[in-house]
Scaffold this motif. Structure first.
Motif, PDB file in Angstrom:
ATOM      1  N   TRP A 152     -17.118 -12.774 -44.579  1.00  0.00           N
ATOM      2  CA  TRP A 152     -16.748 -13.748 -43.565  1.00  0.00           C
ATOM      3  C   TRP A 152     -15.272 -14.105 -43.716  1.00  0.00           C
ATOM      4  CZ3 TRP A 152     -14.906 -18.713 -43.244  1.00  0.00           C
ATOM      5  CH2 TRP A 152     -15.085 -19.367 -42.035  1.00  0.00           C
ATOM      6  N   PRO A 153     -14.462 -14.211 -42.695  1.00  0.00           N
ATOM      7  CA  PRO A 153     -14.791 -14.405 -41.283  1.00  0.00           C
ATOM      8  C   PRO A 153     -14.905 -13.116 -40.472  1.00  0.00           C
ATOM      9  CG  PRO A 153     -12.465 -14.759 -41.546  1.00  0.00           C
ATOM     10  CD  PRO A 153     -13.028 -14.431 -42.918  1.00  0.00           C
ATOM     11  N   HIS A 154     -15.036 -11.980 -41.140  1.00  0.00           N
ATOM     12  CA  HIS A 154     -15.275 -10.720 -40.424  1.00  0.00           C
ATOM     13  C   HIS A 154     -16.731 -10.316 -40.607  1.00  0.00           C
ATOM     14  CE1 HIS A 154     -10.774 -10.025 -41.134  1.00  0.00           C
ATOM     15  NE2 HIS A 154     -10.958 -10.428 -39.887  1.00  0.00           N
ATOM     16  N   THR A 162     -12.030  -4.788 -33.861  1.00  0.00           N
ATOM     17  CA  THR A 162     -12.308  -6.210 -33.648  1.00  0.00           C
ATOM     18  C   THR A 162     -13.382  -6.661 -34.644  1.00  0.00           C
ATOM     19  OG1 THR A 162     -13.895  -5.608 -31.910  1.00  0.00           O
ATOM     20  CG2 THR A 162     -11.658  -6.170 -31.197  1.00  0.00           C
ATOM     21  N   PRO A 163     -13.046  -6.730 -35.935  1.00  0.00           N
ATOM     22  CA  PRO A 163     -14.058  -6.953 -36.974  1.00  0.00           C
ATOM     23  C   PRO A 163     -14.703  -8.334 -36.953  1.00  0.00           C
ATOM     24  CG  PRO A 163     -11.867  -7.059 -37.908  1.00  0.00           C
ATOM     25  CD  PRO A 163     -11.708  -6.598 -36.485  1.00  0.00           C
ATOM     26  N   ARG A 164     -14.170  -9.256 -36.196  1.00  0.00           N
ATOM     27  CA  ARG A 164     -14.794 -10.577 -36.110  1.00  0.00           C
ATOM     28  C   ARG A 164     -16.004 -10.564 -35.173  1.00  0.00           C
ATOM     29  NH1 ARG A 164     -14.371 -15.653 -37.647  1.00  0.00           N
ATOM     30  NH2 ARG A 164     -14.600 -17.282 -36.103  1.00  0.00           N
ATOM     31  N   VAL A 204     -20.690 -13.116 -37.029  1.00  0.00           N
ATOM     32  CA  VAL A 204     -19.840 -14.226 -37.433  1.00  0.00           C
ATOM     33  C   VAL A 204     -19.989 -15.378 -36.445  1.00  0.00           C
ATOM     34  CG1 VAL A 204     -17.441 -14.960 -37.792  1.00  0.00           C
ATOM     35  CG2 VAL A 204     -18.198 -12.705 -38.588  1.00  0.00           C
ATOM     36  N   ASP A 205     -20.441 -16.504 -36.957  1.00  0.00           N
ATOM     37  CA  ASP A 205     -20.608 -17.710 -36.139  1.00  0.00           C
ATOM     38  C   ASP A 205     -21.383 -17.406 -34.862  1.00  0.00           C
ATOM     39  OD1 ASP A 205     -19.135 -19.074 -38.091  1.00  0.00           O
ATOM     40  OD2 ASP A 205     -17.243 -18.677 -37.081  1.00  0.00           O
TER      41      ASP A 205
END
Length: 162
Positions: free
Chosen positions: A32-34, A62-64, A96-97
């Motif tokens: 995290w954050p990825h 775009t790893p997030r 993530v989230d």
């Protein structure tokens, strides 16, 4: 050769043990954050079944919001697993989230033409909020489609004694 694809029998899908799932969770929380990603390998060689968790670099631009196995790392995992007589039992990644759902994009990547690339492999998605796993789900290919069930984090979260 590494067994990635079998005859599609749902009975051959193995569920990773709690210790492997706990190791996977620790890795995904650290990513995290990825989004983190990887595989869980299984071997029946020797005295019983053994499991190995292998994290892979997320090569997505775009790893997030997405994951992609780095090709060189994936090839090396396959070669190592083949040499060790292991099979891929599970592909895992985090959101993530975002909720732990096997998304439309996840389904498209796992079965690009409506046919599972890895029919005897389960897919685990873990929701990571603020660096902490809050929920998880496991999807398996059954009779032409993916079926998803929630995984209870309490079932496989092991805290190390102090």
């Amino acid at each position: 050769m590494l067994t990635l694809r079998g005859g599609g029998s749902e009975a051959l899908i193995h569920e990773p043990p709690p210790e492997a799932l706990a190791q996977m969770i620790r890795y995904l929380e650290a990513a995290w954050p990825h989004e983190g990603c990887g595989v869980i390998l299984r071997s029946d060689e020797g005295a019983g079944e053994s499991w190995r968790v292998v994290s892979l670099p997320n090569a997505s631009p775009t790893p997030r919001v997405a994951y992609a196995f780095a090709q060189e790392a994936w090839l090396q995992v396959c070669l190592d697993a083949d040499a060790r007589r292991e099979v891929v039992a599970c592909v895992f990644h985090s959101h993530v989230d975002a909720p732990a759902v096997f998304s439309t994009e996840d389904r498209r990547q796992a079965a690009p033409s409506g046919i599972s690339l890895l029919p005897q492999v389960s897919y685990i998605v873990v929701a990571i909020y603020g660096g902490r796993a809050v929920s998880a789900s496991r999807s398996v290919w059954i009779t032409g489609g993916f079926q998803t069930v929630p995984l209870l984090l309490a079932d496989f979260r092991f805290e190390k004694p102090v």
